[in-house]
Design a protein around this motif. Structure first.
Motif, mmCIF file in Angstrom:
data_model
loop_
_atom_site.group_PDB
_atom_site.id
_atom_site.type_symbol
_atom_site.label_atom_id
_atom_site.label_comp_id
_atom_site.label_asym_id
_atom_site.label_seq_id
_atom_site.Cartn_x
_atom_site.Cartn_y
_atom_site.Cartn_z
ATOM 1 N N SER A 34 -2.169 0.792 -2.080
ATOM 2 C CA SER A 34 -3.121 -0.318 -2.085
ATOM 3 C C SER A 34 -2.479 -1.583 -1.526
ATOM 4 O O SER A 34 -1.253 -1.739 -1.538
ATOM 5 C CB SER A 34 -3.613 -0.592 -3.509
ATOM 6 O OG SER A 34 -2.584 -1.198 -4.273
ATOM 7 N N ASP A 35 -3.332 -2.488 -1.069
ATOM 8 C CA ASP A 35 -2.839 -3.778 -0.586
ATOM 9 C C ASP A 35 -2.198 -4.586 -1.716
ATOM 10 O O ASP A 35 -1.290 -5.372 -1.467
ATOM 11 C CB ASP A 35 -3.967 -4.577 0.061
ATOM 12 C CG ASP A 35 -4.290 -4.092 1.470
ATOM 13 O OD1 ASP A 35 -3.461 -3.366 2.062
ATOM 14 O OD2 ASP A 35 -5.368 -4.449 1.980
ATOM 15 N N ILE B 58 -5.358 3.492 9.134
ATOM 16 C CA ILE B 58 -5.060 4.436 8.042
ATOM 17 C C ILE B 58 -3.953 3.935 7.125
ATOM 18 O O ILE B 58 -3.839 4.372 5.989
ATOM 19 C CB ILE B 58 -4.719 5.852 8.571
ATOM 20 C CG1 ILE B 58 -3.488 5.832 9.454
ATOM 21 C CG2 ILE B 58 -5.908 6.465 9.285
ATOM 22 C CD1 ILE B 58 -2.968 7.205 9.819
ATOM 23 N N THR B 59 -3.136 3.009 7.642
ATOM 24 C CA THR B 59 -2.069 2.407 6.834
ATOM 25 C C THR B 59 -2.029 0.914 7.079
ATOM 26 O O THR B 59 -2.473 0.420 8.116
ATOM 27 C CB THR B 59 -0.675 2.987 7.185
ATOM 28 O OG1 THR B 59 -0.357 2.648 8.539
ATOM 29 C CG2 THR B 59 -0.596 4.485 6.984
ATOM 30 N N HIS B 60 -1.493 0.210 6.108
ATOM 31 C CA HIS B 60 -1.148 -1.202 6.262
ATOM 32 C C HIS B 60 0.362 -1.276 6.130
ATOM 33 O O HIS B 60 0.933 -0.710 5.194
ATOM 34 C CB HIS B 60 -1.841 -2.057 5.204
ATOM 35 C CG HIS B 60 -3.309 -2.174 5.418
ATOM 36 N ND1 HIS B 60 -4.155 -2.716 4.485
ATOM 37 C CD2 HIS B 60 -4.091 -1.818 6.477
ATOM 38 C CE1 HIS B 60 -5.392 -2.696 4.951
ATOM 39 N NE2 HIS B 60 -5.384 -2.153 6.147
ATOM 40 N N ASP C 232 -0.910 3.783 2.267
ATOM 41 C CA ASP C 232 -2.039 4.520 2.836
ATOM 42 C C ASP C 232 -3.320 3.882 2.328
ATOM 43 O O ASP C 232 -3.475 3.667 1.119
ATOM 44 C CB ASP C 232 -2.004 5.993 2.409
ATOM 45 C CG ASP C 232 -0.945 6.791 3.141
ATOM 46 O OD1 ASP C 232 -0.636 6.455 4.297
ATOM 47 O OD2 ASP C 232 -0.440 7.775 2.565
ATOM 48 N N VAL C 233 -4.239 3.560 3.228
ATOM 49 C CA VAL C 233 -5.503 2.952 2.820
ATOM 50 C C VAL C 233 -6.713 3.818 3.159
ATOM 51 O O VAL C 233 -7.825 3.499 2.752
ATOM 52 C CB VAL C 233 -5.661 1.521 3.406
ATOM 53 C CG1 VAL C 233 -4.626 0.576 2.790
ATOM 54 C CG2 VAL C 233 -5.552 1.519 4.921
ATOM 55 N N ILE C 234 -6.498 4.892 3.887
ATOM 56 C CA ILE C 234 -7.551 5.865 4.197
ATOM 57 C C ILE C 234 -7.105 7.194 3.603
ATOM 58 O O ILE C 234 -5.982 7.646 3.869
ATOM 59 C CB ILE C 234 -7.748 6.028 5.722
ATOM 60 C CG1 ILE C 234 -8.171 4.719 6.368
ATOM 61 C CG2 ILE C 234 -8.726 7.147 6.034
ATOM 62 C CD1 ILE C 234 -9.621 4.350 6.218
ATOM 63 N N PRO C 235 -7.945 7.840 2.802
ATOM 64 C CA PRO C 235 -7.559 9.137 2.225
ATOM 65 C C PRO C 235 -7.257 10.179 3.313
ATOM 66 O O PRO C 235 -7.870 10.161 4.394
ATOM 67 C CB PRO C 235 -8.785 9.555 1.415
ATOM 68 C CG PRO C 235 -9.555 8.299 1.178
ATOM 69 C CD PRO C 235 -9.261 7.408 2.361
#
Length: 152
Positions: free
Chosen positions: A84-85, A110-112, A129-132
């Motif tokens: 998470s951010d 997909i990632t930050h 990871d921000v996209i499953p």
């Protein structure tokens, strides 16, 4: 033949103790300790996924520095620091408290990601990871989405 996973990285470092402190004390990686003396000054680290994911080998202060700009060889390696951010914001605060310069920040869809360098100049991507996984597996084009500035 099929590759199952990336097992580990081995980096040459000038000063083993300086690099050991960075990876252990700043990045929080667990050091793998053993009683068997190694033939060269070295240190191993693991997140617990495998026996070691990073091995540092000391080559001394006379080693040539990595040249700046495009070159052959390693560009950077990525270390997942959460999902998470909010976790990435905590990483920013932690790095700031330890005097680590953040060299860049990117939104890769997909990632930050944050980019830093270790004491020898090896670039490290710290990411969440921000996209499953199921989403980018269903639409692999997400992996190659345009890179945007990260806004935390």
């Amino acid at each position: 033949m099929r590759i199952h996973e990336l097992g580990h990285l081995v980096l040459y470092v000038r000063d083993l103790e300086r690099s050991r402190r960075f990876y252990r004390d700043v990045l929080g990686w667990d050091e793998v300790r053993g009683e068997v003396p190694l033939p060269v000054p070295a240190a191993a680290f693991s997140s617990g996924r495998t026996h070691h994911e990073l091995l540092l080998i000391e080559v001394g202060s006379a080693a040539a520095a990595m040249p700046p700009g495009p070159r052959l060889g390693l560009y950077h390696f990525g270390l997942k620091v959460g999902d998470s951010d909010d976790e990435l914001r905590e990483v920013v605060q932690h790095l700031t408290e330890h005097g680590v310069d953040i060299k860049g920040a990117s939104d890769h869809t997909i990632t930050h990601s944050l980019y830093i360098a270790d004491p020898d100049g090896h670039e490290i991507e710290l990411y969440v990871d921000v996209i499953p996984t199921e989403e980018w597996l269903a639409d692999p084009s997400l992996v190659f989405a345009p890179i945007r500035p990260l806004r935390l």
